[in-house]
Design a protein around this motif. Structure first.
Motif, PDB file in Angstrom:
ATOM      1  N   ARG A   1      17.826  25.351  57.230  1.00 22.96           N
ATOM      2  CA  ARG A   1      19.223  25.751  57.385  1.00 22.96           C
ATOM      3  C   ARG A   1      19.777  26.192  56.042  1.00 22.96           C
TER       4      ARG A   1
ATOM      5  N   VAL B   1      18.645  34.166  60.963  1.00 21.85           N
ATOM      6  CA  VAL B   1      19.670  33.151  60.710  1.00 21.85           C
ATOM      7  C   VAL B   1      20.734  33.231  61.807  1.00 21.85           C
TER       8      VAL B   1
ATOM      9  N   ARG C   1      17.592  28.798  60.839  1.00 21.47           N
ATOM     10  CA  ARG C   1      16.708  29.963  60.843  1.00 21.47           C
ATOM     11  C   ARG C   1      15.744  29.889  62.016  1.00 21.47           C
TER      12      ARG C   1
END
Length: 411
Positions: A62, A107, A131
């Motif tokens: 993340r 993302v 992600r």
């Protein structure tokens, strides 16, 4: 080929078949027809990556909040998000369906869904900033859409990681209609046993809607920029452009405007074809772009008493520099020519008596502009708008001599 799922498909039996095929493929068997070539190719790439843990669990990488906000601000899909959320909320019959909008790195920039689905999404790491590209989450619809640039769907055990086997996911690329470039991915996800065949169709519709909203937002922004910036553009004493935050040109004056320039950045100078080096000024929804010549009246006093020199006031702090006699002569010629300026052929005739020295003229003008900067414009050569060259008549007569045009030395 991909697995066919119809309204009459028994999802429980389908899940069993995919699990059986998966175990066989993982053991080295040839994939059965219809399992999904893209899926098997993705599994092969994931296995070649050498991280055995991904077979049990996907990575939960993340990005930070600041980077997330920067990615959102830079993505043209930002203009479509509220409309997408409204349409998704009104169209999704399944309360366990989650929406995700991803950038081309995988993302998740934005998500949507009911209160009943978001806790499970949180548990799986389906959160903003996470992600979902192949490197991080192994085989997913988002990862395949990024790689293959077409819509796709993954059901149950087609996911490489077992932690995602209870899910289905769909994904469809979103393009910027202005450039044709893929800029985002629309995705849906939910429990595999709740999957509706129309999920892929809804995903494609959301992608199309996103592209339409980007176009509408672009048109609205340019129209408002033209309306609010017309007075400032008309007030320029030279060419200029009105552009939005992404560099798309809303209006031009005194030039043939390009379709797009580099995205403006505060206090940075940038090259614009047809205008040269330009400065930008924030203007509501966009920017005013103008050549980097002086913004206000500038007085350039040419001193020809002895070694030529020029003193400039009105353009930030006053400054003074020494000139060669040739450069002083060129400035006088440009001042006499006014706003129409002179071509290199005309300057060659005036300086050398013929038009065969244009290369030398261009070289001299290049050196002169390095000395006096934006005081001299080009195409044709002329003093920049709002620059007034002043010189004592007595000094000028003495400098030019009886012929009125001094044949100054080049250096």
């Amino acid at each position: 080929m991909t697995i066919s799922i119809q309204a009459t498909t028994d999802l429980t039996e389908l899940a069993r078949e995919i699990n059986r095929d998966r175990e066989a493929i993982m053991s080295g068997a040839t994939p059965p027809p219809g399992f999904g070539d893209d899926v098997v190719e993705s599994w092969t790439r994931v296995q070649a990556g050498g991280n055995p843990s991904t077979v049990d669990d996907h990575h939960r990488e993340r990005i930070g909040r600041d980077e997330l906000e920067a990615r959102r601000a830079a993505n043209p899909i930002r203009h479509a998000i509220e409309t997408l959320r409204r349409v998704f909320a009104a169209s999704a019959d399944d309360p366990m369906m989650a929406l995700g909008i991803f950038d081309t790195d995988g993302v998740m920039l934005w998500r949507g869904g009911s209160r009943s689905v978001l806790p499970e999404a949180d548990r799986l790491g389906l959160v903003e900033g996470s992600r979902w590209d192949e490197e991080c989450a192994a085989t997913t619809a988002v990862g395949l859409a990024i790689r293959n640039r077409r819509p796709c769907r993954i059901f149950g055990a087609q996911h490489y990681s077992r932690s995602l086997h209870e899910l289905y996911c769909t994904a469809a690329p979103i393009h910027d209609p202005r450039t044709g470039e893929m800029v985002a991915i629309a995705g849906l996800a939910g429990p595999a046993m709740n999957m509706q065949p129309a999920a892929s169709t809804l995903t494609a519709a959301l992608s199309t809607l996103s592209e339409h909203e980007v176009t509408l937002a672009h048109q609205r922004t340019l129209a408002e920029l033209r309306y609010r910036g017309c007075a400032q553009l008309a007030g320029l004493h030279g060419p200029g452009l009105l552009v939005d935050d992404d560099g798309w040109v809303a209006e031009g004056r005194g030039c043939t405007p390009p379709v797009r320039v580099a995205a403006p950045v505060e206090e940075m100078r940038q090259f614009v074809p047809g205008l040269g080096i330009c400065v930008v000024e924030r203007l509501g929804l966009g920017w005013l772009v103008r050549p980097a010549g002086p913004a206000g009246p500038v007085i350039a006093e040419l001193d020809l008493d002895g070694e030529p020199a020029i003193t400039v006031t009105g353009d930030d702090a006053p400054w003074r520099t020494v000139l060669t006699p040739r450069h002083a002569q060129i400035l006088l010629l440009l001042a006499d020519a006014g706003e129409h300026g002179l071509t290199s052929q005309q300057l060659s005739q005036m300086l050398f008596g013929d038009d065969k020295h244009t290369v030398s003229v261009r070289a001299e003008l290049s050196r002169l502009r390095r000395v006096v900067g934006a005081l001299v414009a080009s195409r044709p050569y002329r003093l920049a708008p709002r620059v007034e060259l002043r010189v004592s008549p007595e000094q000028r007569r003495a400098f030019e001599g009886p012929t009125g045009r001094r044949r100054a030395a080049t250096h």
